[in-house]
Motif scaffolding. Sequence first.
Motif, PDB file in Angstrom:
ATOM      1  N   ALA A 168       0.831  -1.210   0.000  1.00 15.35           N
ATOM      2  CA  ALA A 168       0.000   0.000   0.000  1.00 15.35           C
ATOM      3  C   ALA A 168       0.860   1.253   0.000  1.00 15.35           C
ATOM      4  O   ALA A 168       0.630   2.194  -0.777  1.00 15.35           O
ATOM      5  CB  ALA A 168      -0.921  -0.019   1.219  1.00 15.35           C
ATOM      6  N   TYR A 171       2.846   1.812  -3.231  1.00 18.37           N
ATOM      7  CA  TYR A 171       1.998   2.329  -4.307  1.00 18.37           C
ATOM      8  C   TYR A 171       1.881   3.854  -4.209  1.00 18.37           C
ATOM      9  O   TYR A 171       1.965   4.560  -5.222  1.00 18.37           O
ATOM     10  CB  TYR A 171       0.618   1.693  -4.240  1.00 18.37           C
ATOM     11  CG  TYR A 171      -0.346   2.231  -5.279  1.00 18.37           C
ATOM     12  CD1 TYR A 171      -0.232   1.874  -6.617  1.00 18.37           C
ATOM     13  CD2 TYR A 171      -1.365   3.116  -4.916  1.00 18.37           C
ATOM     14  CE1 TYR A 171      -1.101   2.385  -7.569  1.00 18.37           C
ATOM     15  CE2 TYR A 171      -2.239   3.617  -5.862  1.00 18.37           C
ATOM     16  CZ  TYR A 171      -2.102   3.251  -7.189  1.00 18.37           C
ATOM     17  OH  TYR A 171      -2.963   3.762  -8.129  1.00 18.37           O
ATOM     18  N   SER A 269      -4.664  11.915  -0.853  1.00 18.28           N
ATOM     19  CA  SER A 269      -4.954  10.589  -1.413  1.00 18.28           C
ATOM     20  C   SER A 269      -5.099   9.586  -0.273  1.00 18.28           C
ATOM     21  O   SER A 269      -4.419   9.702   0.756  1.00 18.28           O
ATOM     22  CB  SER A 269      -3.831  10.148  -2.356  1.00 18.28           C
ATOM     23  OG  SER A 269      -3.781  10.968  -3.498  1.00 18.28           O
ATOM     24  N   ILE A 271      -5.475   5.285   0.570  1.00 19.24           N
ATOM     25  CA  ILE A 271      -5.530   3.871   0.196  1.00 19.24           C
ATOM     26  C   ILE A 271      -5.965   3.072   1.420  1.00 19.24           C
ATOM     27  O   ILE A 271      -5.549   3.364   2.546  1.00 19.24           O
ATOM     28  CB  ILE A 271      -4.163   3.369  -0.343  1.00 19.24           C
ATOM     29  CG1 ILE A 271      -4.311   1.948  -0.896  1.00 19.24           C
ATOM     30  CG2 ILE A 271      -3.067   3.448   0.714  1.00 19.24           C
ATOM     31  CD1 ILE A 271      -3.074   1.467  -1.674  1.00 19.24           C
ATOM     32  N   THR A 287      -9.200   2.915  -3.707  1.00 22.51           N
ATOM     33  CA  THR A 287      -8.018   2.104  -3.989  1.00 22.51           C
ATOM     34  C   THR A 287      -7.648   1.390  -2.692  1.00 22.51           C
ATOM     35  O   THR A 287      -7.633   1.994  -1.620  1.00 22.51           O
ATOM     36  CB  THR A 287      -6.853   2.985  -4.464  1.00 22.51           C
ATOM     37  OG1 THR A 287      -7.202   3.569  -5.721  1.00 22.51           O
ATOM     38  CG2 THR A 287      -5.575   2.183  -4.624  1.00 22.51           C
ATOM     39  N   THR A 288      -7.365   0.103  -2.780  1.00 20.14           N
ATOM     40  CA  THR A 288      -7.199  -0.664  -1.548  1.00 20.14           C
ATOM     41  C   THR A 288      -6.348  -1.907  -1.788  1.00 20.14           C
ATOM     42  O   THR A 288      -6.020  -2.241  -2.929  1.00 20.14           O
ATOM     43  CB  THR A 288      -8.583  -1.061  -0.982  1.00 20.14           C
ATOM     44  OG1 THR A 288      -8.444  -1.697   0.292  1.00 20.14           O
ATOM     45  CG2 THR A 288      -9.321  -1.991  -1.921  1.00 20.14           C
ATOM     46  N   LEU A 324      -3.045  -5.607  -4.948  1.00 13.09           N
ATOM     47  CA  LEU A 324      -3.463  -4.207  -5.048  1.00 13.09           C
ATOM     48  C   LEU A 324      -4.665  -4.064  -5.976  1.00 13.09           C
ATOM     49  O   LEU A 324      -4.704  -4.673  -7.048  1.00 13.09           O
ATOM     50  CB  LEU A 324      -2.304  -3.361  -5.580  1.00 13.09           C
ATOM     51  CG  LEU A 324      -2.605  -1.884  -5.872  1.00 13.09           C
ATOM     52  CD1 LEU A 324      -2.801  -1.116  -4.573  1.00 13.09           C
ATOM     53  CD2 LEU A 324      -1.473  -1.272  -6.698  1.00 13.09           C
ATOM     54  N   GLU A 326      -6.565  -0.999  -7.835  1.00 15.19           N
ATOM     55  CA  GLU A 326      -6.520   0.438  -8.146  1.00 15.19           C
ATOM     56  C   GLU A 326      -7.909   0.951  -8.493  1.00 15.19           C
ATOM     57  O   GLU A 326      -8.578   0.397  -9.357  1.00 15.19           O
ATOM     58  CB  GLU A 326      -5.568   0.694  -9.310  1.00 15.19           C
ATOM     59  CG  GLU A 326      -4.107   0.373  -9.029  1.00 15.19           C
ATOM     60  CD  GLU A 326      -3.222   0.724 -10.202  1.00 15.19           C
ATOM     61  OE1 GLU A 326      -2.989   1.938 -10.425  1.00 15.19           O
ATOM     62  OE2 GLU A 326      -2.758  -0.185 -10.898  1.00 15.19           O
ATOM     63  N   VAL A 330      -6.630   7.681  -5.080  1.00 17.46           N
ATOM     64  CA  VAL A 330      -5.229   8.070  -5.015  1.00 17.46           C
ATOM     65  C   VAL A 330      -4.887   8.884  -6.258  1.00 17.46           C
ATOM     66  O   VAL A 330      -5.145   8.448  -7.391  1.00 17.46           O
ATOM     67  CB  VAL A 330      -4.294   6.844  -4.919  1.00 17.46           C
ATOM     68  CG1 VAL A 330      -2.812   7.287  -4.989  1.00 17.46           C
ATOM     69  CG2 VAL A 330      -4.548   6.084  -3.624  1.00 17.46           C
TER      70      VAL A 330
END
Length: 334
Positions: A168, A171, A269, A271, A287-288, A324, A326, A330
């Motif tokens: 995370a 990224y 941003s 995540i 996003t996570t 990930l 997306e 972010v």
Amino acid sequence: MATMKDIAKQAGVSTSTVSHVINQTRYVSDDIAERVNLAAKQLNYAPSALARSLKMNRTKTLGMLVTTSTNPFFGEVVKGVERSCYQQGYNLILCNTEGDEQRMRASIDTLLQKRVDGLMLMCTTLECQQVMDFERYPDIPVVVMDWGPTVDVSDKILDNSYQGGMMATQYLIDCGHKHIGCITGPLSQHQALNRLQGYQAAMQQAGLVIKDEWVIESNFECEGGYDAMNTLLACTSQPTALFASNDMMAMGAINAASKHQVAIPETISIIGYDDIRIAEFMTPALTTIHQPKYRLGKAAVEAVLARLQSADAKPQMIKLEPTLVERHSVKSLC
């Protein structure tokens, strides 16, 4: 309710022959077996699960303890457990501990009284360690799932939280962010600590400074994320990006940012972690880090059943790797 004696009378055979046909314990000619099965169907005969469990010393039932939470993560894991139990011909008894030690003890007693064949624990580390004396149950396979203590006498199935925390944070770094904060879960819980350590490792490897005021311990709930974001926004400076250690806290943080008219992701941003079902329907879509929740539940059932087949096998630790996902929370600064 029809009995084997009733079937024997209608089929014109002995009760022992009926037992052999139904339980498949001895060869019986096709003609006699057909008569017995037809009589059983006509009489709506249902085998006694209790009698069978006493005979086989198995109840075909598994027990599961889950800590209380509003987090849909738990429901998605339970779905994997329940479906896997069904596919394997097992029933599931689910107990919610409500975070209460007395209730957890009562739940364990209930499951033992029901003579479950195995236990799956998904309770917080402190809950389980305070209550479970694993060595008291040598004949009952115990599998500890992602939320739970690491003990030497049980199988352990967990998400690689350290790798997920690094993933995370990396990224965010790859998107050009250098000022990155973190909302952690309760650091008494291993997965919260591992995700924080993953964040710290990624920051250190990139040569980035970790500001203590931007690292806030919370509770894995929406309210905790909401309060943490309010605390961050009250600081003299704010990060451009934030790693929330689960999606619920990310949701709370986004809500707090919206009330302060702080745009996500234009200003900050975010995540998350878990990839719960509603994450893609948030605004913005989150996003996570995807945690394989269904596979976590499925793996727990498989581990219990494997232990029933081979009680002397050494305890194993199975790690499920995160990935990930997306979406739109972010912003890239590159």
